[in-house]
Scaffold this active site. Structure first.
Site, PDB file in Angstrom:
ATOM      1  N   ASP A   1      12.675  22.291  35.962  1.00  0.00           N
ATOM      2  CA  ASP A   1      13.880  21.537  36.298  1.00  0.00           C
ATOM      3  C   ASP A   1      14.323  21.921  37.701  1.00  0.00           C
ATOM      4  OD1 ASP A   1      15.964  19.796  35.922  1.00  0.00           O
ATOM      5  OD2 ASP A   1      17.200  21.200  34.794  1.00  0.00           O
TER       6      ASP A   1
ATOM      7  N   HIS B   1      25.316  16.844  43.850  1.00  0.00           N
ATOM      8  CA  HIS B   1      25.528  17.620  42.620  1.00  0.00           C
ATOM      9  C   HIS B   1      25.692  19.102  42.941  1.00  0.00           C
ATOM     10  CE1 HIS B   1      25.137  19.105  38.529  1.00  0.00           C
ATOM     11  NE2 HIS B   1      24.080  19.823  38.884  1.00  0.00           N
TER      12      HIS B   1
ATOM     13  N   ARG C   1      32.403  28.149  43.079  1.00  0.00           N
ATOM     14  CA  ARG C   1      32.414  29.173  44.126  1.00  0.00           C
ATOM     15  C   ARG C   1      33.442  28.832  45.186  1.00  0.00           C
ATOM     16  NH1 ARG C   1      26.990  28.729  42.824  1.00  0.00           N
ATOM     17  NH2 ARG C   1      26.678  27.273  44.531  1.00  0.00           N
TER      18      ARG C   1
ATOM     19  N   GLU D   1      22.968  15.606  31.523  1.00  0.00           N
ATOM     20  CA  GLU D   1      22.589  15.619  32.927  1.00  0.00           C
ATOM     21  C   GLU D   1      21.697  14.407  33.179  1.00  0.00           C
ATOM     22  OE1 GLU D   1      20.998  19.550  33.826  1.00  0.00           O
ATOM     23  OE2 GLU D   1      23.032  20.215  34.366  1.00  0.00           O
TER      24      GLU D   1
ATOM     25  N   GLU E   1      19.005  12.596  34.887  1.00  0.00           N
ATOM     26  CA  GLU E   1      17.863  13.021  35.695  1.00  0.00           C
ATOM     27  C   GLU E   1      16.718  12.004  35.588  1.00  0.00           C
ATOM     28  OE1 GLU E   1      16.807  17.128  35.632  1.00  0.00           O
ATOM     29  OE2 GLU E   1      18.710  17.765  34.728  1.00  0.00           O
TER      30      GLU E   1
ATOM     31  N   ASP F   1      18.962  16.061  30.381  1.00  0.00           N
ATOM     32  CA  ASP F   1      18.809  17.507  30.167  1.00  0.00           C
ATOM     33  C   ASP F   1      20.117  18.054  29.593  1.00  0.00           C
ATOM     34  OD1 ASP F   1      17.602  20.005  30.353  1.00  0.00           O
ATOM     35  OD2 ASP F   1      18.335  20.350  32.394  1.00  0.00           O
TER      36      ASP F   1
ATOM     37  N   LYS G   1      20.452  25.407  27.894  1.00  0.00           N
ATOM     38  CA  LYS G   1      19.599  24.276  28.263  1.00  0.00           C
ATOM     39  C   LYS G   1      18.419  24.052  27.325  1.00  0.00           C
ATOM     40  CE  LYS G   1      21.219  23.612  32.641  1.00  0.00           C
ATOM     41  NZ  LYS G   1      21.582  22.338  33.250  1.00  0.00           N
TER      42      LYS G   1
ATOM     43  N   THR H   1      20.213  17.116  38.069  1.00  0.00           N
ATOM     44  CA  THR H   1      21.270  16.112  37.932  1.00  0.00           C
ATOM     45  C   THR H   1      21.390  15.289  39.217  1.00  0.00           C
ATOM     46  OG1 THR H   1      22.425  17.652  36.512  1.00  0.00           O
ATOM     47  CG2 THR H   1      23.698  15.801  37.364  1.00  0.00           C
TER      48      THR H   1
HETATM   49 CA    CA Z   1      18.961  19.937  34.625  1.00  0.00          CA
END
Ligand code: CA
Length: 423
Positions: free
Chosen positions: A134, A141, A150, A207, A209, A241, A261, A357
């Site tokens: 992944d 994203h 952060r 997610e 993807e 995901d 995950k 993502t």
């Molecule tokens: Ca992912």
């Protein structure tokens, strides 16, 4: 470009306006019915062309390969034959389905043996997936997540613009569209709690993807260049995901996500070939600073592939929560594969490599509820009066995707998954 991509081609099989599966697409999958064991098929309109029945009828005799690969439970052996064979099959199917070709068009007995209604078939995971990686290749994203968790001023970590960040995921829990998943349980820790607690995830997310599937292996120690990469990629599927954000937050330091995950990821059943997607290539976002030589590439490597995510509640109420596009990817598939193998890591037939993502620049194009609801601060109003910050029990998340140009729509079908209550 393949003659099978000609926008002027028409099939003698009815393809309704808006269908994902015109004669220019011909995506490969594996299906079964009450009286047909698992086997290879190709989608056309509302039908599946049974490739094993077609081979038995002698209609693939002009292409030299062991037809046994067509009646297996996965496409691994078929795609491993290589592009000269698989592309020849795609072009032969294009001819057989062409409105100007009488071989099948005028033979209703043959049609009964080789055509199956999609509504009568069950789709299976199209390949055995030996390895799943992944990536984390959408700049929007990564910026959104970095801003939330952060520092908005330094949202991207120092490595992000220099390499396609990725991690090794779990292959065993990749399942085909339509497979329900139970809400995962695990450890979480609230910021103000002294100790972790155990229970069902409260922040379950999708997610959005797109994943590519490898059809040509390499030996340990060898690398794939950006120039060679497309020869190793058979095609693409849509991919959800599933991610448990509360488990992820507590467990991910220092080695990355684990139980957040690996409880389930959903793939769409039809592999749309790179060849069918060729007309929809576009420029990538500019990469600044310049990347190292092994990540440089020539030509167009991104795809103008529209993506949509719907949430369908247990009561059947539906809302589109995202309209994104695969074209936003900062790092393209060729760079991902070059990076993955530059150290000598070997790749295998059936390997699945997910984009990460895919978020666009605006909130209506974000590819996860984490971003759409911005950590739950901006809940989504559903048409039935309920709200969604994350995914609730009995919700179904449906991803759709298509390319469209010159009156041709190359679609992927659905990548759909329901969340059941925790076991
Ligand atoms: Ca992912």
């Amino acid at each position: 470009m393949s003659r099978a991509n000609n926008p002027k081609l028409k099939s003698w099989i009815e393809v309704k306006t808006g269908s994902d599966f015109p004669i220019q697409n011909l995506p490969f999958g594996v299906f079964k019915t009450d009286d047909r064991s698992a086997r290879a098929g190709v989608a056309i309109g509302d039908y599946i062309l049974d490739l094993s029945a077609l081979a038995k009828a002698g209609l693939l005799d002009s292409i030299n390969f062991d037809k046994k690969v067509l009646w297996q439970k996965t496409l691994n052996d078929f795609i491993a034959l290589g592009k000269p064979i698989t592309n020849a099959v795609r072009e032969r199917l294009s001819d057989l389905l062409n409105i100007d070709n009488a071989e099948m068009k005028n033979n209703t007995e043959l049609q009964k043996t080789v055509l199956v209604k999609q509504s009568d078939a069950q789709m299976l995971l199209p390949v055995h997936v030996p390895n799943y990686t992944d990536f984390y290749s959408s700049r929007e994203h990564a910026t959104n997540v970095g801003t939330m968790f952060r520092d908005p001023k330094n949202a991207l970590l120092p490595n992000w613009l220099h390499l396609p960040v990725g991690y090794h995921g779990r292959a065993s829990s990749i399942v085909v569209s339509g497979t329900p998943i139970h809400r995962p349980k695990g450890q979480t820790k609230a910021d103000d709690a002294e100790n972790p607690s155990f229970g069902p995830s409260k922040l379950l997310d999708f997610e959005l993807e797109v994943a590519f599937i490898v059809s040509k292996e390499t030996e340990l120690g060898s690398s794939v260049s950006t120039q060679q990469a497309e020869d190793h990629i058979f095609g693409l599927v849509l991919f959800n995901d599933w991610s448990a954000r509360d488990l992820q937050k507590w467990e991910y330091v220092p080695l990355g996500p684990f139980l957040a995950k690996n409880f389930g990821s959903i793939a769409s059943p039809w592999i749309v070939t790179l060849e069918a997607l060729e007309p929809f290539k576009i420029e990538s976002p500019e990469q600044e600073p310049a990347v190292l030589p092994y990540l440089q590439f020539d030509g167009q490597k991104n795809y103008d592939l529209h993506l949509q995510v719907d949430i369908v509640t247990g009561n059947g109420v539906s809302k589109t929560v995202s309209n994104s596009n695969f074209k936003y990817m900062y790092w393209n598939m060729c760079q991902q594969l070059a990076h993955h193998t530059v150290n000598g890591c070997n790749i295998q037939v059936g390997d699945l490599y997910a984009s990460g993502t895919i978020s666009g620049p605006t909130p209506d194009s974000y590819g996860s509820m984490l971003e759409i609801s911005w950590q739950g601060k901006n809940p989504v109003a559903m048409p039935d009066g309920t709200e969604r910050r994350f995914i609730l029990d009995n919700d179904t998340v449906v991803i759709k995707g298509y390319c469209e140009k010159d009156g041709v729509r190359i679609g992927f079908g659905e990548c759909s998954g329901k969340i059941l209550p925790a076991k």
